[in-house]
Design an enzyme around this catalytic site. Structure first.
Site, PDB file in Angstrom:
ATOM      1  CE1 TYR A 185      -4.294  -1.069  -0.266  1.00 27.93           C
ATOM      2  CE2 TYR A 185      -3.561  -2.924   0.665  1.00 27.93           C
ATOM      3  CZ  TYR A 185      -4.364  -2.346  -0.035  1.00 27.93           C
ATOM      4  OH  TYR A 185      -5.460  -3.015  -0.475  1.00 27.93           O
ATOM      5  NE  ARG A 239      -2.811  -0.298  -5.049  1.00 26.21           N
ATOM      6  CZ  ARG A 239      -3.949  -0.695  -4.954  1.00 26.21           C
ATOM      7  NH1 ARG A 239      -4.310  -1.417  -3.853  1.00 26.21           N
ATOM      8  NH2 ARG A 239      -5.049  -0.131  -5.512  1.00 26.21           N
ATOM      9  CG  ASN A 258     -10.395   4.454  -8.899  1.00 22.02           C
ATOM     10  OD1 ASN A 258     -10.417   3.173  -9.221  1.00 22.02           O
ATOM     11  ND2 ASN A 258     -10.364   5.014 -10.164  1.00 22.02           N
ATOM     12  CG  HIS A 267     -14.012  -0.461  -3.055  1.00 22.39           C
ATOM     13  ND1 HIS A 267     -13.616  -1.060  -4.267  1.00 22.39           N
ATOM     14  CD2 HIS A 267     -15.199  -0.842  -2.596  1.00 22.39           C
ATOM     15  CE1 HIS A 267     -14.504  -1.804  -4.795  1.00 22.39           C
ATOM     16  NE2 HIS A 267     -15.510  -1.517  -3.844  1.00 22.39           N
ATOM     17  CB  CYS A 303      -4.593   2.177  15.694  1.00 22.01           C
ATOM     18  SG  CYS A 303      -4.084   1.109  17.074  1.00 22.01           S
ATOM     19  CG  ASN A 340     -14.435  -0.440 -19.161  1.00 21.19           C
ATOM     20  OD1 ASN A 340     -14.277   0.212 -18.267  1.00 21.19           O
ATOM     21  ND2 ASN A 340     -13.935  -1.715 -19.555  1.00 21.19           N
TER      22      ASN A 340
HETATM   23  P1  OAD Z   1     -10.342  -3.561 -12.786  1.00 20.08           P
HETATM   24  O1  OAD Z   1      -8.824  -3.433 -13.056  1.00 20.08           O
HETATM   25  O2  OAD Z   1     -11.309  -4.562 -12.675  1.00 20.08           O
HETATM   26  O3  OAD Z   1     -11.077  -2.945 -14.317  1.00 20.08           O
HETATM   27  C1  OAD Z   1     -10.606  -1.966 -14.925  1.00 20.08           C
HETATM   28  C2  OAD Z   1     -11.353  -1.959 -16.222  1.00 20.08           C
HETATM   29  O4  OAD Z   1     -10.958  -0.685 -16.856  1.00 20.08           O
HETATM   30  C3  OAD Z   1     -11.253  -2.958 -17.277  1.00 20.08           C
HETATM   31  O5  OAD Z   1     -12.636  -3.567 -17.701  1.00 20.08           O
HETATM   32  C4  OAD Z   1     -10.352  -2.208 -18.284  1.00 20.08           C
HETATM   33  O6  OAD Z   1     -10.966  -2.685 -19.441  1.00 20.08           O
HETATM   34  C5  OAD Z   1     -10.660  -0.728 -18.034  1.00 20.08           C
HETATM   35  N1  OAD Z   1     -10.013   0.155 -18.747  1.00 20.08           N
HETATM   36  C6  OAD Z   1      -8.563   0.018 -18.595  1.00 20.08           C
HETATM   37  N2  OAD Z   1      -8.019   1.337 -18.967  1.00 20.08           N
HETATM   38  C7  OAD Z   1      -8.923   2.216 -19.326  1.00 20.08           C
HETATM   39  C8  OAD Z   1      -9.063   3.379 -19.871  1.00 20.08           C
HETATM   40  N3  OAD Z   1      -7.961   4.172 -20.412  1.00 20.08           N
HETATM   41  N4  OAD Z   1     -10.192   4.031 -20.171  1.00 20.08           N
HETATM   42  C9  OAD Z   1     -11.436   3.097 -19.851  1.00 20.08           C
HETATM   43  N5  OAD Z   1     -11.322   1.955 -19.350  1.00 20.08           N
HETATM   44  C10 OAD Z   1     -10.363   1.483 -19.088  1.00 20.08           C
HETATM   45  O7  OAD Z   1     -10.772  -2.369 -11.780  1.00 20.08           O
HETATM   46  P2  OAD Z   1     -12.093  -2.138 -11.020  1.00 20.08           P
HETATM   47  O8  OAD Z   1     -13.254  -2.462 -11.749  1.00 20.08           O
HETATM   48  O9  OAD Z   1     -11.852  -0.753 -10.587  1.00 20.08           O
HETATM   49  O10 OAD Z   1     -11.572  -3.637  -5.111  1.00 20.08           O
HETATM   50  O11 OAD Z   1     -11.960  -3.128 -10.038  1.00 20.08           O
HETATM   51  C11 OAD Z   1     -12.966  -2.973  -9.057  1.00 20.08           C
HETATM   52  C12 OAD Z   1     -12.413  -3.472  -7.754  1.00 20.08           C
HETATM   53  O12 OAD Z   1     -11.727  -4.762  -7.751  1.00 20.08           O
HETATM   54  C13 OAD Z   1     -11.259  -2.565  -7.126  1.00 20.08           C
HETATM   55  O13 OAD Z   1     -11.890  -1.397  -6.424  1.00 20.08           O
HETATM   56  C14 OAD Z   1     -10.596  -3.436  -6.102  1.00 20.08           C
HETATM   57  C15 OAD Z   1     -10.609  -4.476  -6.899  1.00 20.08           C
HETATM   58  O14 OAD Z   1     -10.320  -5.659  -6.634  1.00 20.08           O
HETATM   59  C16 OAD Z   1     -11.031  -3.649  -3.703  1.00 20.08           C
HETATM   60  O15 OAD Z   1      -9.806  -3.837  -3.422  1.00 20.08           O
HETATM   61  C17 OAD Z   1     -12.243  -4.402  -2.750  1.00 20.08           C
END
Ligand code: OAD
Length: 266
Positions: A71, A74, A114, A131, A139, A225
């Site tokens: 983390y 990141r 995010n 999230h 803590c 997307n």
């Molecule tokens: P993902 O990594 O699952 O998905 C990202 C999406 O963005 C994919 O469908 C890509 O095709 C798309 N993508 C990538 N670059 C892009 C761009 N420049 N423009 C448009 N689309 C683009 O990420 P999340 O959906 O955010 O949760 O994941 C959801 C949650 O799963 C996260 O918040 C995290 C993760 O595990 C936790 O940590 C609880």
């Protein structure tokens, strides 16, 4: 999936007409800033680790040093990048809709999965962090929260004054979402007439289910997307493309509609 100018023009028209807009964002929106998405393979130092396995309470309990380092890495990475035109366009959209409808219920809500804070840095104000955020840590012994800026990361894991391990205030797999974030999301969805899902794979619940709530409330639904997702066939309009290009394009079209100028093809 389409990037055709007609669809973009149509969605810009919907935005222009909408009285209450909800946008759900995911990691894809930060990708053009240089932050890897969750399902992209990691590079460099963390390539051998699966984010899905690090983002769990089990991983933190087993190896708090590793998870804290991840983390911190990141966060460091996010601090070194800038919001991109997609973040900027969403901040402008909020300002535009607020100016059109002063007072009353907020006409725009940004719900983000995010934890990087880039939306706020771009100027978005009404941001629901579904999230959590890695800018706050708490803590594990007392529950007391601290800003990341007030913590020292000279040693890993980080231990609080009370002797407890400090963890980021993010939602890990298997944990429940912050109730106030869920409530703010449901409130906004109940009155929304346009829902945009941007840069999210729509695989992680409950975030992935928000689109259904918007649809049940009678909202039009749009996906922006890079790749098709589970929602692509179900939305009213799916725009395939990068959020850093599509969102500014939509804003340009809205400006043209507002000024009465004919929409140009881009
Ligand atoms: P993902 O990594 O699952 O998905 C990202 C999406 O963005 C994919 O469908 C890509 O095709 C798309 N993508 C990538 N670059 C892009 C761009 N420049 N423009 C448009 N689309 C683009 O990420 P999340 O959906 O955010 O949760 O994941 C959801 C949650 O799963 C996260 O918040 C995290 C993760 O595990 C936790 O940590 C609880």
């Amino acid at each position: 999936m389409t990037t055709d100018p007609e669809t973009i023009g149509m969605v810009a028209g919907w935005l222009h007409e909408a009285r209450s807009v909800v946008v759900l964002t995911g990691a894809g929106v930060s990708a053009e800033s240089g932050l890897p998405t969750f399902r992209d393979p990691e590079v460099g130092l963390w390539a051998e680790y699966d984010p899905m396995e690090l983002a769990t309470i089990g991983a933190f309990e087993r190896d708090p040093e590793l998870v804290t380092r991840w983390y911190h890495w990141r966060f460091t990475k996010s601090r070194d990048v800038r919001p991109n035109p997609g973040h900027d366009a969403l901040a402008r959209l909020e300002a535009l809709l607020n100016a059109l409808a002063p007072g009353g219920a907020p006409p725009f809500t940004l719900i983000t999965q995010n934890i990087d804070g880039l939306h706020q840095r771009a100027g978005s104000r009404r941001v629901v962090e579904l999230h959590g955020s890695f800018h706050r840590w708490r803590c594990t012994r007392t529950g007391r929260e601290k800003d990341l800026a007030d913590l020292s990361f000279e040693r890993f894991p980080v231990v609080s004054d009370a002797g407890g391990l400090m963890r980021p205030c993010v939602v890990w797999f298997g944990e429940t979402l912050p109730p106030e974030a869920l409530e703010a999301s449901f409130d906004a969805l109940a009155r929304c007439d346009l829902f945009l899902s941007v840069g999210t794979s729509a695989t992680v619940h409950p975030a992935a289910g928000l689109i259904e709530i918007a649809r049940a409330a009678g909202a039009r639904t749009v996906e922006i997307n890079k790749d098709p997702t589970a929602n692509t066939d179900a939305v009213d309009a799916a725009i395939g493309g990068l959020s850093g290009s599509v969102l500014p394009d939509l804003l340009r079209r809205m400006d043209e509609l507002a000024s009465g100028a004919p929409a140009r093809d881009t």
